[in-house]
Design a protein around this motif. Structure first.
Motif, PDB file in Angstrom:
ATOM      1  N   PRO A 147     -53.286 145.152  25.594  1.00 28.61           N
ATOM      2  CA  PRO A 147     -53.865 146.498  25.529  1.00 28.61           C
ATOM      3  C   PRO A 147     -54.406 146.858  24.149  1.00 28.61           C
ATOM      4  CG  PRO A 147     -51.742 146.537  26.661  1.00 28.61           C
ATOM      5  CD  PRO A 147     -51.881 145.182  26.047  1.00 28.61           C
ATOM      6  N   GLY A 148     -53.844 146.281  23.087  1.00 26.09           N
ATOM      7  CA  GLY A 148     -54.296 146.610  21.743  1.00 26.09           C
ATOM      8  C   GLY A 148     -53.634 145.729  20.716  1.00 26.09           C
ATOM      9  N   LYS A 149     -53.958 145.992  19.442  1.00 30.50           N
ATOM     10  CA  LYS A 149     -53.437 145.153  18.360  1.00 30.50           C
ATOM     11  C   LYS A 149     -51.926 145.256  18.250  1.00 30.50           C
ATOM     12  CE  LYS A 149     -54.156 146.122  13.915  1.00 30.50           C
ATOM     13  NZ  LYS A 149     -54.757 146.200  12.552  1.00 30.50           N
ATOM     14  N   ARG A 150     -51.379 146.464  18.371  1.00 31.76           N
ATOM     15  CA  ARG A 150     -49.941 146.628  18.242  1.00 31.76           C
ATOM     16  C   ARG A 150     -49.194 145.773  19.266  1.00 31.76           C
ATOM     17  NH1 ARG A 150     -47.548 148.393  14.075  1.00 31.76           N
ATOM     18  NH2 ARG A 150     -48.867 150.234  13.992  1.00 31.76           N
ATOM     19  N   GLN A 151     -49.675 145.796  20.520  1.00 32.33           N
ATOM     20  CA  GLN A 151     -49.012 145.026  21.573  1.00 32.33           C
ATOM     21  C   GLN A 151     -49.142 143.525  21.321  1.00 32.33           C
ATOM     22  OE1 GLN A 151     -51.038 147.579  21.987  1.00 32.33           O
ATOM     23  NE2 GLN A 151     -49.998 149.093  23.283  1.00 32.33           N
ATOM     24  N   LEU A 152     -50.315 143.103  20.864  1.00 37.05           N
ATOM     25  CA  LEU A 152     -50.515 141.685  20.582  1.00 37.05           C
ATOM     26  C   LEU A 152     -49.600 141.221  19.452  1.00 37.05           C
ATOM     27  CD1 LEU A 152     -51.868 138.929  20.495  1.00 37.05           C
ATOM     28  CD2 LEU A 152     -53.830 139.972  19.345  1.00 37.05           C
ATOM     29  N   VAL A 153     -49.546 141.981  18.376  1.00 35.15           N
ATOM     30  CA  VAL A 153     -48.747 141.559  17.228  1.00 35.15           C
ATOM     31  C   VAL A 153     -47.262 141.578  17.560  1.00 35.15           C
ATOM     32  CG1 VAL A 153     -48.092 142.126  14.861  1.00 35.15           C
ATOM     33  CG2 VAL A 153     -50.497 142.189  15.540  1.00 35.15           C
ATOM     34  N   GLN A 154     -46.801 142.617  18.276  1.00 33.04           N
ATOM     35  CA  GLN A 154     -45.386 142.629  18.646  1.00 33.04           C
ATOM     36  C   GLN A 154     -45.040 141.451  19.551  1.00 33.04           C
ATOM     37  OE1 GLN A 154     -42.876 145.794  19.770  1.00 33.04           O
ATOM     38  NE2 GLN A 154     -43.982 147.351  18.619  1.00 33.04           N
ATOM     39  N   SER A 155     -45.902 141.152  20.507  1.00 30.44           N
ATOM     40  CA  SER A 155     -45.652 140.006  21.376  1.00 30.44           C
ATOM     41  C   SER A 155     -45.612 138.718  20.566  1.00 30.44           C
ATOM     42  CB  SER A 155     -46.726 139.915  22.459  1.00 30.44           C
ATOM     43  OG  SER A 155     -46.635 140.988  23.362  1.00 30.44           O
ATOM     44  N   ALA A 156     -46.514 138.601  19.604  1.00 33.96           N
ATOM     45  CA  ALA A 156     -46.569 137.393  18.782  1.00 33.96           C
ATOM     46  C   ALA A 156     -45.300 137.240  17.936  1.00 33.96           C
ATOM     47  CB  ALA A 156     -47.807 137.429  17.891  1.00 33.96           C
ATOM     48  N   VAL A 157     -44.833 138.337  17.345  1.00 31.90           N
ATOM     49  CA  VAL A 157     -43.636 138.253  16.514  1.00 31.90           C
ATOM     50  C   VAL A 157     -42.403 138.018  17.374  1.00 31.90           C
ATOM     51  CG1 VAL A 157     -42.170 139.435  14.840  1.00 31.90           C
ATOM     52  CG2 VAL A 157     -44.654 139.667  14.704  1.00 31.90           C
ATOM     53  N   HIS A 158     -42.341 138.649  18.547  1.00 30.54           N
ATOM     54  CA  HIS A 158     -41.223 138.383  19.443  1.00 30.54           C
ATOM     55  C   HIS A 158     -41.228 136.923  19.891  1.00 30.54           C
ATOM     56  CE1 HIS A 158     -40.672 142.890  20.398  1.00 30.54           C
ATOM     57  NE2 HIS A 158     -39.654 142.468  19.697  1.00 30.54           N
ATOM     58  N   ARG A 159     -42.417 136.343  20.079  1.00 34.96           N
ATOM     59  CA  ARG A 159     -42.486 134.909  20.383  1.00 34.96           C
ATOM     60  C   ARG A 159     -41.894 134.104  19.239  1.00 34.96           C
ATOM     61  NH1 ARG A 159     -45.743 130.810  22.481  1.00 34.96           N
ATOM     62  NH2 ARG A 159     -45.553 131.943  24.442  1.00 34.96           N
ATOM     63  N   LEU A 160     -42.325 134.417  18.014  1.00 31.11           N
ATOM     64  CA  LEU A 160     -41.809 133.699  16.857  1.00 31.11           C
ATOM     65  C   LEU A 160     -40.298 133.850  16.763  1.00 31.11           C
ATOM     66  CD1 LEU A 160     -42.208 132.136  14.204  1.00 31.11           C
ATOM     67  CD2 LEU A 160     -42.614 134.347  13.089  1.00 31.11           C
ATOM     68  N   MET A 161     -39.793 135.049  17.021  1.00 31.31           N
ATOM     69  CA  MET A 161     -38.352 135.288  16.919  1.00 31.31           C
ATOM     70  C   MET A 161     -37.579 134.526  17.988  1.00 31.31           C
ATOM     71  SD  MET A 161     -38.335 139.371  16.004  1.00 31.31           S
ATOM     72  CE  MET A 161     -36.541 139.480  15.798  1.00 31.31           C
TER      73      MET A 161
END
Length: 232
Positions: free
Chosen positions: A57-71
């Protein structure tokens, strides 16, 4: 040319999302959240810009998903590395060290992530976040919790608080001191997990957490956008 099969389309979608997630963590880690645009992420991923809004939906959702993936991948790697163990105390120590290690090794990325969680949207519920929660909850179970519904949120809160304390601008706490406090709370021996000044298994390359093909490494060149994305 014959139409692609559903399995091929699904693989194309998976690889496109993997490249976007990988590009997001790389760019935010390098430049910070505000300086990273969706166009930058698409360009780094080698993807059509329309694919970003197709998947997220937007940058915030993409970045949070990406960091949660990394975590969750960092935590998973720590829990399953050799020598593998079912010992609950060792697994909890590894979990604590994995999360604190991200604060130590990826301060820009994790500071931006923590700031994002304080926005109105809060947690972005996604498969990456759910997998992270499952791993932490399982760690609590294996540690011998008698009340997982109370102990899991407490562990999550303590880890988030420790990360925040380690990243506080102007007044950061040393990671070893935070580790010592968490180990004391859970009665863990200092030599468990990955003590400070010990080489972290797996190295620091982000690419291994974002596979886009049979092997790991830097994302493969961009594939043609899926028909569904082109019509968006």
């Amino acid at each position: 040319m014959s139409p692609r099969s559903p399995l091929v389309n699904e693989e194309l979608r998976r690889r496109s999302k993997e490249r976007l997630l990988h590009a997001a963590v790389e760019l935010v880690n390098e430049h910070g959240y505000e300086a990273t645009t969706l166009g930058d992420i698409a360009d780094r991923a080698g993807s059509a810009r329309g694919l970003v809004s197709y998947y997220f939906p937007g940058k915030r959702q993409l970045v949070q998903s990406a960091v949660h993936r990394l975590m969750h991948r960092t935590l998973e790697e720590a829990l399953e590395r050799e020598p593998r163990t079912e010992d609950g105390r060792e697994r909890l120590a590894r979990a604590i060290d994995a999360i604190l290690g991200l604060a130590r090794d990826r301060p820009v990325l994790m500071r931006q992530h923590m700031a994002g969680l304080l926005q109105a949207e809060g947690f972005v519920v996604c498969p990456e976040q759910r997998r992270l929660a499952e791993l932490l909850r399982d760690t609590v179970v294996r540690h011998g919790s008698q009340d997982v519904d109370a102990d899991y949120p407490m562990l999550r809160a303590l880890l988030m608080g420790a990360v925040f304390a380690a990243l506080m601008p102007g007044a950061p706490m040393p990671v070893p001191a935070l580790r010592a406090e968490l180990f004391k709370r859970y009665r863990l021996d200092w030599e468990l997990g990955v003590p400070p000044d010990t080489e972290v298994p797996g190295g620091t390359d982000l690419a291994r957490f974002f596979a886009t093909g049979p092997g790991l490494g830097r994302p493969a060149p961009a594939l043609r956008p899926e028909p569904e994305a082109q019509s968006k």
